[in-house]
Design an enzyme around this catalytic site. Structure first.
Site, PDB file in Angstrom:
ATOM      1  N   GLU A   1       0.853  -1.194   0.000  1.00 50.67           N
ATOM      2  CA  GLU A   1       0.000   0.000   0.000  1.00 50.67           C
ATOM      3  C   GLU A   1       0.888   1.243   0.000  1.00 50.67           C
ATOM      4  O   GLU A   1       1.828   1.348   0.782  1.00 50.67           O
ATOM      5  CB  GLU A   1      -0.918  -0.042   1.230  1.00 50.67           C
ATOM      6  CG  GLU A   1      -2.023   0.983   1.204  1.00 50.67           C
ATOM      7  CD  GLU A   1      -1.523   2.362   1.562  1.00 50.67           C
ATOM      8  OE1 GLU A   1      -1.734   3.290   0.751  1.00 50.67           O
ATOM      9  OE2 GLU A   1      -0.911   2.503   2.635  1.00 50.67           O
TER      10      GLU A   1
ATOM     11  N   LYS B   1       0.657   4.608   0.736  1.00 48.56           N
ATOM     12  CA  LYS B   1       0.864   5.541   1.848  1.00 48.56           C
ATOM     13  C   LYS B   1       1.766   4.913   2.903  1.00 48.56           C
ATOM     14  O   LYS B   1       2.652   5.579   3.455  1.00 48.56           O
ATOM     15  CB  LYS B   1      -0.463   5.964   2.479  1.00 48.56           C
ATOM     16  CG  LYS B   1      -0.253   6.954   3.634  1.00 48.56           C
ATOM     17  CD  LYS B   1      -1.544   7.416   4.270  1.00 48.56           C
ATOM     18  CE  LYS B   1      -1.275   8.371   5.426  1.00 48.56           C
ATOM     19  NZ  LYS B   1      -2.521   8.840   6.077  1.00 48.56           N
TER      20      LYS B   1
ATOM     21  N   CYS C   1      -8.230   6.257  -6.193  1.00 48.93           N
ATOM     22  CA  CYS C   1      -7.760   5.422  -5.090  1.00 48.93           C
ATOM     23  C   CYS C   1      -8.927   4.657  -4.470  1.00 48.93           C
ATOM     24  O   CYS C   1     -10.010   5.218  -4.248  1.00 48.93           O
ATOM     25  CB  CYS C   1      -7.077   6.290  -4.034  1.00 48.93           C
ATOM     26  SG  CYS C   1      -6.607   5.385  -2.538  1.00 48.93           S
TER      27      CYS C   1
ATOM     28  N   ASP D   1      -6.042   9.124  -9.667  1.00 48.15           N
ATOM     29  CA  ASP D   1      -4.771   8.547 -10.104  1.00 48.15           C
ATOM     30  C   ASP D   1      -4.691   8.713 -11.614  1.00 48.15           C
ATOM     31  O   ASP D   1      -5.575   8.257 -12.340  1.00 48.15           O
ATOM     32  CB  ASP D   1      -4.690   7.055  -9.748  1.00 48.15           C
ATOM     33  CG  ASP D   1      -4.691   6.796  -8.249  1.00 48.15           C
ATOM     34  OD1 ASP D   1      -4.076   7.595  -7.515  1.00 48.15           O
ATOM     35  OD2 ASP D   1      -5.303   5.806  -7.820  1.00 48.15           O
TER      36      ASP D   1
ATOM     37  N   GLY E   1       3.220  11.500  -3.274  1.00 48.63           N
ATOM     38  CA  GLY E   1       4.003  11.249  -2.069  1.00 48.63           C
ATOM     39  C   GLY E   1       5.419  10.800  -2.361  1.00 48.63           C
ATOM     40  O   GLY E   1       6.014  10.047  -1.590  1.00 48.63           O
TER      41      GLY E   1
END
EC number: 1.7.1.13
Length: 281
Positions: free
Chosen positions: A89, A91, A189, A196, A258
């Protein structure tokens, strides 16, 4: 809404929740999601997958301290095999990488070995990791996906709900071998429903696929909620089911979030994905 967005396998994820950022090494931050979550509804099983492939990650925000406390920076390249039990995943991956920031490592090799060990444990598969110094990548040209772009068609679209039925009867006529590209792939997401953005390359040999139907199908992902890897497997499975090509490869490169980009590919033939970031990456 997907058929599994409230699945218990997703309940413990930090994704979509307020999170404290840690800057000292903590492998427990990594979280895996079972690949079976989307494969089971598609009728795909680990012992008889119709494809091989990998999830290629690029790590742009990777830093740690050397033995003397001097910060180091690198760009990382990670490959998770499609045979791993879990995907990682994103994050949790970002939070895990942040935990390197104030941690001392004796060498670059130690960092690479730590990443390999932890990611392999999370994915439950053999993960490959490479680290690059910035001067190794400076001057690297923007890459492009080889193939014919199908995006400039003069068609009208007013329905953006996902449907594989756009591919019904899409393949007919003589056998061709071609590579098609679209930059209009947009999904969301699975947890946060944040957009995305991606580019997708479809290489196949078989009855010619109608490009308008294929584009309508890809555009229908616009309100669809799945992880990147799941979308690529769905595209592969749908094209294989409706168009029945002799060989098929699907490769998507998504924009980064990120400090990470994810680039999954799946193939039932001889396929080597081109690496290098695209214009939007």
């Amino acid at each position: 809404m997907s058929s599994y967005d409230n699945h218990q396998a997703l309940a413990g994820l930090t994704l979509g929740k307020s999170t404290d950022y840690r800057d000292t090494y903590d492998a427990s931050l990594l979280q895996g999601v079972p690949r079976s979550l989307n494969r089971d509804p598609l009728g795909l099983h680990a012992d008889n997958l119709p494809f091989h492939g990998a999830d290629i990650w690029t790590l742009y925000e990777l830093s740690w301290l050397n033995g003397k406390g001097l910060p180091q920076v690198a760009v990382g390249h990670v490959e998770l095999p499609d045979t791993s039990l879990n995907l990682v995943e994103s994050k949790s991956f970002k939070l895990y990488l942040n935990s390197f920031n104030q941690t001392r490592f004796a060498s670059w090799q130690d960092v690479a070995e730590t990443l390999t060990r932890d990611l392999s444990a999370c994915a439950q598969g053999k993960v490959k990791v490479s680290l690059y110094r910035l001067d190794e990548l400076e001057g690297q040209p923007i890459a492009r996906l080889h193939g014919t772009c199908i995006d400039d068609q003069d068609i009208e679209i007013d329905n953006y709900q996902f449907s594989a039925d756009y591919l019904q009867g899409a393949a007919s006529g003589k056998i061709v071998e071609e590579t098609l590209v679209s930059h209009l792939l947009k999904s969301n997401c699975l947890i946060t429903h944040q957009p995305d953005w991606g580019s997708v390359q479809i290489q196949y040999r078989g009855a010619k696929i109608d490009r308008e139907q294929l584009l309508r199908y890809l555009v229908s992902f616009r309100h669809h909620n799945e992880f990147h890897e799941q979308c690529v497997e769905r595209i592969f499975n749908d094209i294989l089911r409706f168009c029945q090509p002799e060989s098929l490869s699907v490769y998507a490169r998504y924009t980064r979030r990120g400090g990470l980009d994810i680039n999954p590919w799946r193939s039932n033939g001889d396929f080597s994905p081109a690496t290098g970031r695209l214009a939007r990456q």
